[in-house]
Scaffold this motif. Sequence first.
Motif, PDB file in Angstrom:
ATOM      1  N   ALA A  79       0.833  -1.208   0.000  1.00  0.00           N
ATOM      2  CA  ALA A  79       0.000   0.000   0.000  1.00  0.00           C
ATOM      3  C   ALA A  79       0.863   1.252   0.000  1.00  0.00           C
ATOM      4  CB  ALA A  79      -0.930  -0.008   1.211  1.00  0.00           C
ATOM      5  N   ALA A  80       1.936   1.236   0.792  1.00  0.00           N
ATOM      6  CA  ALA A  80       2.844   2.387   0.840  1.00  0.00           C
ATOM      7  C   ALA A  80       3.562   2.563  -0.495  1.00  0.00           C
ATOM      8  CB  ALA A  80       3.849   2.224   1.968  1.00  0.00           C
ATOM      9  N   LYS A  81       4.025   1.458  -1.086  1.00  0.00           N
ATOM     10  CA  LYS A  81       4.707   1.536  -2.388  1.00  0.00           C
ATOM     11  C   LYS A  81       3.796   2.137  -3.445  1.00  0.00           C
ATOM     12  CE  LYS A  81       7.353  -2.706  -1.604  1.00  0.00           C
ATOM     13  NZ  LYS A  81       7.558  -4.094  -2.094  1.00  0.00           N
ATOM     14  N   LYS A  82       2.562   1.676  -3.463  1.00  0.00           N
ATOM     15  CA  LYS A  82       1.602   2.175  -4.461  1.00  0.00           C
ATOM     16  C   LYS A  82       1.359   3.667  -4.268  1.00  0.00           C
ATOM     17  CE  LYS A  82      -3.038   1.304  -6.301  1.00  0.00           C
ATOM     18  NZ  LYS A  82      -4.261   0.457  -6.182  1.00  0.00           N
ATOM     19  N   ARG A  83       1.274   4.095  -3.012  1.00  0.00           N
ATOM     20  CA  ARG A  83       0.987   5.500  -2.731  1.00  0.00           C
ATOM     21  C   ARG A  83       2.107   6.413  -3.195  1.00  0.00           C
ATOM     22  NH1 ARG A  83       0.805   5.278   2.551  1.00  0.00           N
ATOM     23  NH2 ARG A  83       2.895   6.151   2.806  1.00  0.00           N
ATOM     24  N   ILE A  84       3.377   6.021  -2.954  1.00  0.00           N
ATOM     25  CA  ILE A  84       4.471   6.934  -3.289  1.00  0.00           C
ATOM     26  C   ILE A  84       5.006   6.733  -4.709  1.00  0.00           C
ATOM     27  CG2 ILE A  84       5.070   7.183  -0.860  1.00  0.00           C
ATOM     28  CD1 ILE A  84       7.516   5.483  -1.317  1.00  0.00           C
ATOM     29  N   GLY A  85       4.529   5.701  -5.381  1.00  0.00           N
ATOM     30  CA  GLY A  85       4.838   5.551  -6.803  1.00  0.00           C
ATOM     31  C   GLY A  85       6.305   5.293  -7.085  1.00  0.00           C
ATOM     32  N   ALA A  86       6.841   6.005  -8.073  1.00  0.00           N
ATOM     33  CA  ALA A  86       8.211   5.765  -8.526  1.00  0.00           C
ATOM     34  C   ALA A  86       9.234   5.954  -7.416  1.00  0.00           C
ATOM     35  CB  ALA A  86       8.535   6.689  -9.698  1.00  0.00           C
ATOM     36  N   ALA A  87       8.929   6.810  -6.441  1.00  0.00           N
ATOM     37  CA  ALA A  87       9.858   7.060  -5.339  1.00  0.00           C
ATOM     38  C   ALA A  87      10.081   5.808  -4.479  1.00  0.00           C
ATOM     39  CB  ALA A  87       9.351   8.195  -4.461  1.00  0.00           C
ATOM     40  N   ALA A  88       9.204   4.820  -4.602  1.00  0.00           N
ATOM     41  CA  ALA A  88       9.337   3.593  -3.813  1.00  0.00           C
ATOM     42  C   ALA A  88      10.613   2.828  -4.148  1.00  0.00           C
ATOM     43  CB  ALA A  88       8.124   2.692  -4.036  1.00  0.00           C
ATOM     44  N   SER A  89      11.118   3.018  -5.353  1.00  0.00           N
ATOM     45  CA  SER A  89      12.320   2.281  -5.760  1.00  0.00           C
ATOM     46  C   SER A  89      13.559   2.702  -4.966  1.00  0.00           C
ATOM     47  CB  SER A  89      12.575   2.475  -7.255  1.00  0.00           C
ATOM     48  OG  SER A  89      12.850   3.839  -7.542  1.00  0.00           O
ATOM     49  N   ALA A  90      13.497   3.865  -4.314  1.00  0.00           N
ATOM     50  CA  ALA A  90      14.631   4.364  -3.537  1.00  0.00           C
ATOM     51  C   ALA A  90      14.596   3.906  -2.084  1.00  0.00           C
ATOM     52  CB  ALA A  90      14.669   5.886  -3.593  1.00  0.00           C
ATOM     53  N   VAL A  91      13.573   3.122  -1.723  1.00  0.00           N
ATOM     54  CA  VAL A  91      13.385   2.677  -0.336  1.00  0.00           C
ATOM     55  C   VAL A  91      13.686   1.185  -0.239  1.00  0.00           C
ATOM     56  CG1 VAL A  91      11.703   2.449   1.548  1.00  0.00           C
ATOM     57  CG2 VAL A  91      11.626   4.452   0.048  1.00  0.00           C
ATOM     58  N   ASP A  92      14.289   0.778   0.878  1.00  0.00           N
ATOM     59  CA  ASP A  92      14.515  -0.644   1.159  1.00  0.00           C
ATOM     60  C   ASP A  92      13.306  -1.162   1.930  1.00  0.00           C
ATOM     61  OD1 ASP A  92      15.521  -3.161   1.605  1.00  0.00           O
ATOM     62  OD2 ASP A  92      17.048  -2.524   3.048  1.00  0.00           O
ATOM     63  N   TRP A  93      12.481  -1.968   1.288  1.00  0.00           N
ATOM     64  CA  TRP A  93      11.261  -2.511   1.896  1.00  0.00           C
ATOM     65  C   TRP A  93      11.580  -3.906   2.437  1.00  0.00           C
ATOM     66  CZ3 TRP A  93       7.561   1.130   2.046  1.00  0.00           C
ATOM     67  CH2 TRP A  93       7.606   2.147   1.083  1.00  0.00           C
ATOM     68  N   ILE A  94      11.364  -4.116   3.729  1.00  0.00           N
ATOM     69  CA  ILE A  94      11.742  -5.363   4.388  1.00  0.00           C
ATOM     70  C   ILE A  94      10.496  -6.007   4.990  1.00  0.00           C
ATOM     71  CG2 ILE A  94      13.176  -6.438   6.161  1.00  0.00           C
ATOM     72  CD1 ILE A  94      14.948  -3.877   6.030  1.00  0.00           C
ATOM     73  N   VAL A  95      10.111  -7.171   4.472  1.00  0.00           N
ATOM     74  CA  VAL A  95       8.995  -7.929   5.046  1.00  0.00           C
ATOM     75  C   VAL A  95       9.576  -8.894   6.068  1.00  0.00           C
ATOM     76  CG1 VAL A  95       7.061  -9.473   4.589  1.00  0.00           C
ATOM     77  CG2 VAL A  95       7.685  -7.738   2.898  1.00  0.00           C
ATOM     78  N   ALA A  96       9.335  -8.629   7.352  1.00  0.00           N
ATOM     79  CA  ALA A  96       9.927  -9.457   8.408  1.00  0.00           C
ATOM     80  C   ALA A  96       9.237  -9.179   9.733  1.00  0.00           C
ATOM     81  CB  ALA A  96      11.424  -9.173   8.537  1.00  0.00           C
ATOM     82  N   ASP A  97       9.307 -10.172  10.610  1.00  0.00           N
ATOM     83  CA  ASP A  97       8.936 -10.008  12.016  1.00  0.00           C
ATOM     84  C   ASP A  97      10.192  -9.522  12.729  1.00  0.00           C
ATOM     85  OD1 ASP A  97       8.538 -10.416  14.774  1.00  0.00           O
ATOM     86  OD2 ASP A  97       7.227 -12.132  14.439  1.00  0.00           O
ATOM     87  N   VAL A  98      10.151  -8.359  13.301  1.00  0.00           N
ATOM     88  CA  VAL A  98      11.350  -7.758  13.899  1.00  0.00           C
ATOM     89  C   VAL A  98      11.950  -8.646  14.986  1.00  0.00           C
ATOM     90  CG1 VAL A  98      10.098  -6.374  15.613  1.00  0.00           C
ATOM     91  CG2 VAL A  98      12.340  -5.603  14.784  1.00  0.00           C
ATOM     92  N   THR A  99      11.123  -9.473  15.635  1.00  0.00           N
ATOM     93  CA  THR A  99      11.649 -10.316  16.709  1.00  0.00           C
ATOM     94  C   THR A  99      12.454 -11.504  16.173  1.00  0.00           C
ATOM     95  OG1 THR A  99       9.677 -11.735  16.869  1.00  0.00           O
ATOM     96  CG2 THR A  99       9.700  -9.710  18.191  1.00  0.00           C
ATOM     97  N   MET A 100      12.374 -11.769  14.859  1.00  0.00           N
ATOM     98  CA  MET A 100      13.113 -12.889  14.254  1.00  0.00           C
ATOM     99  C   MET A 100      14.058 -12.441  13.134  1.00  0.00           C
ATOM    100  SD  MET A 100      10.199 -15.881  14.189  1.00  0.00           S
ATOM    101  CE  MET A 100       8.891 -14.894  13.487  1.00  0.00           C
ATOM    102  N   TRP A 101      14.025 -11.170  12.814  1.00  0.00           N
ATOM    103  CA  TRP A 101      14.801 -10.598  11.710  1.00  0.00           C
ATOM    104  C   TRP A 101      16.293 -10.590  12.037  1.00  0.00           C
ATOM    105  CZ3 TRP A 101      15.982  -4.927  12.102  1.00  0.00           C
ATOM    106  CH2 TRP A 101      16.566  -4.402  10.933  1.00  0.00           C
ATOM    107  N   ARG A 102      17.115 -10.732  11.002  1.00  0.00           N
ATOM    108  CA  ARG A 102      18.560 -10.629  11.151  1.00  0.00           C
ATOM    109  C   ARG A 102      19.060  -9.423  10.362  1.00  0.00           C
ATOM    110  NH1 ARG A 102      19.803 -13.337  15.612  1.00  0.00           N
ATOM    111  NH2 ARG A 102      18.805 -15.396  15.637  1.00  0.00           N
ATOM    112  N   PRO A 103      19.334  -8.296  11.011  1.00  0.00           N
ATOM    113  CA  PRO A 103      19.765  -7.091  10.291  1.00  0.00           C
ATOM    114  C   PRO A 103      21.043  -7.339   9.501  1.00  0.00           C
ATOM    115  CG  PRO A 103      19.233  -6.589  12.588  1.00  0.00           C
ATOM    116  CD  PRO A 103      19.244  -8.073  12.462  1.00  0.00           C
ATOM    117  N   ALA A 104      21.056  -6.850   8.268  1.00  0.00           N
ATOM    118  CA  ALA A 104      22.225  -7.039   7.402  1.00  0.00           C
ATOM    119  C   ALA A 104      23.166  -5.842   7.435  1.00  0.00           C
ATOM    120  CB  ALA A 104      21.764  -7.292   5.968  1.00  0.00           C
ATOM    121  N   ARG A 105      22.786  -4.790   8.146  1.00  0.00           N
ATOM    122  CA  ARG A 105      23.585  -3.569   8.223  1.00  0.00           C
ATOM    123  C   ARG A 105      23.185  -2.817   9.481  1.00  0.00           C
ATOM    124  NH1 ARG A 105      21.172   1.321   4.638  1.00  0.00           N
ATOM    125  NH2 ARG A 105      22.144   2.393   6.410  1.00  0.00           N
TER     126      ARG A 105
END
Length: 205
Positions: A79-105
């Motif tokens: 929904a957020a990607k659709k709203r901001i359109g082309a600008a979405a390509s500049a964002v890192d979108w991460i689908v994850a449960d924060v309690t199980m996520w492994r940050p890469a940076r």
Amino acid sequence: MSDRTTHWQNVYATKGETEVSWFQDSPAISLEMIRAASPDHTAGIIDIGGGASRLVDALQQHGYRDIAVLDLSANALDAAKKRIGAAASAVDWIVADVTMWRPARTWDVWHDRAAFHFLTDPADRAAYVERLRSAVAAGGQVIIATFAPDGPEKCSGLPVQRHDSASLSRELGPAFELVETRSEMHPTPWHSTQAFQFSRFKRSR
């Protein structure tokens, strides 16, 4: 798929952006605190539980370029990607449960509005803090907004753990120094109000 993921996928599949109690047309306090934490527009910023929030729009409009948004729900991020359109390509979108996520940076600013308070199990809160410590750079800042002690006891049909700056300080531990705390009476789309608190911490080590 976990029960938590299923719940939030369903919320964003059945409700529009403006039909949830946490909707904000303008995330003013979050933006002000992020700008205070890091006025440098090259700073890395991650929004935890960002969902379909309009914070990503505001950050881009103010010139921030290194933005990540993490959420359990792919529907919310879509929904957020659709709203901001082309600008979405500049964002890192991460689908994850924060309690199980492994940050890469690491990031300079960790922002969370209304995700942490859903973690009512101490083990989940400990897992969240472990990820936060891995993901926040030395000298980085952490902004967490939750329901305040006089805020609602439930949200979206789920129980919440209400907090103030003192309880958040205990959760984060001595490596994070409280810099600022603010209160907000958040107006919901159906004209009720919810008591929130925003706390900002700096990582000292």
